[in-house]
Design a protein around this motif. Structure first.
Motif, PDB file in Angstrom:
ATOM      1  N   ALA A  88       0.704   4.691  -7.054  1.00 52.03           N
ATOM      2  CA  ALA A  88       1.156   3.918  -6.328  1.00 52.03           C
ATOM      3  C   ALA A  88       0.337   2.202  -6.043  1.00 52.03           C
ATOM      4  O   ALA A  88       0.056   1.908  -6.963  1.00 52.03           O
ATOM      5  N   GLU A  89       0.962   1.222  -5.014  1.00 56.02           N
ATOM      6  CA  GLU A  89       0.727   0.108  -4.639  1.00 56.02           C
ATOM      7  C   GLU A  89       0.233  -0.222  -2.860  1.00 56.02           C
ATOM      8  O   GLU A  89       1.009   1.013  -3.158  1.00 56.02           O
ATOM      9  N   GLY A  90      -0.713  -0.670  -2.817  1.00 56.61           N
ATOM     10  CA  GLY A  90      -1.331  -1.546  -0.986  1.00 56.61           C
ATOM     11  C   GLY A  90      -0.980  -2.763  -2.081  1.00 56.61           C
ATOM     12  O   GLY A  90      -0.824  -3.208  -2.976  1.00 56.61           O
ATOM     13  N   TYR A  91      -0.295  -3.342  -0.657  1.00 59.86           N
ATOM     14  CA  TYR A  91       0.005  -4.711  -0.387  1.00 59.86           C
ATOM     15  C   TYR A  91       0.085  -5.390   0.816  1.00 59.86           C
ATOM     16  O   TYR A  91      -0.527  -4.594   2.408  1.00 59.86           O
ATOM     17  N   THR A  92      -0.665  -6.277   1.143  1.00 60.87           N
ATOM     18  CA  THR A  92      -0.420  -6.444   2.554  1.00 60.87           C
ATOM     19  C   THR A  92       0.710  -8.231   2.403  1.00 60.87           C
ATOM     20  O   THR A  92       1.278  -8.974   1.624  1.00 60.87           O
ATOM     21  N   GLU A 101       0.622 -10.046  -1.602  1.00 63.17           N
ATOM     22  CA  GLU A 101      -0.877 -10.072  -2.141  1.00 63.17           C
ATOM     23  C   GLU A 101      -0.522  -8.486  -2.589  1.00 63.17           C
ATOM     24  O   GLU A 101      -0.560  -7.255  -1.721  1.00 63.17           O
ATOM     25  N   MET A 102      -0.651  -8.182  -3.757  1.00 62.70           N
ATOM     26  CA  MET A 102      -0.893  -6.595  -4.241  1.00 62.70           C
ATOM     27  C   MET A 102      -2.630  -6.594  -4.109  1.00 62.70           C
ATOM     28  O   MET A 102      -2.869  -7.270  -4.589  1.00 62.70           O
ATOM     29  N   ILE A 103      -2.617  -5.209  -3.563  1.00 62.60           N
ATOM     30  CA  ILE A 103      -4.119  -5.672  -2.790  1.00 62.60           C
ATOM     31  C   ILE A 103      -4.824  -4.184  -3.912  1.00 62.60           C
ATOM     32  O   ILE A 103      -6.060  -4.062  -4.237  1.00 62.60           O
TER      33      ILE A 103
END
Length: 113
Positions: A88-92, A101-103
């Motif tokens: 998984a990934e988190g983005y703003t 931006e990948m956070i």
């Protein structure tokens, strides 16, 4: 002396909230498809969300938290290999600029037996 310190802390906290424009995380978590429909009256934000969705894989789950200045998106991939998570990934996604931006990033992990 204590009153002065308390007033200073309150003042600093107020400045931080005003500068960053954020107070707390929203309780509303949306599926990206649902939020795209809800943004029909804000075509600019709707387009940003549509473009983000287009750049993901069709089988990915994308959840979105809307904050005053940006969207926080979590992309969960489906299981890619047997006995492993998909990662998984988190983005703003900034509303003003459209910048993404990948956070954070979670690598696929072996599932417990």
């Amino acid at each position: 002396m204590i009153r002065t310190i308390t007033i200073i802390f309150i003042f600093i906290g107020q400045i931080q909230r005003e500068c960053y424009g954020q107070t707390s995380v929203s309780d509303n978590i949306f599926d990206i498809k649902e939020l795209i429909k809800l943004k029909k009256n804000d075509k600019r934000q709707q387009k940003m969300l549509v473009n983000f969705k287009k750049n993901s894989q069709e089988e990915d789950d994308i959840s979105v938290i809307e904050l005053p200045n940006y969207f926080e998106l979590t992309v969960t991939h489906h299981q890619e290999k047997k006995d492993y998570t998909g990662g998984a990934e988190g983005y703003t996604l900034y509303k003003k600029t459209g910048k993404i931006e990948m956070i954070w990033h979670e690598h696929p992990m072996k599932l417990p037996e």
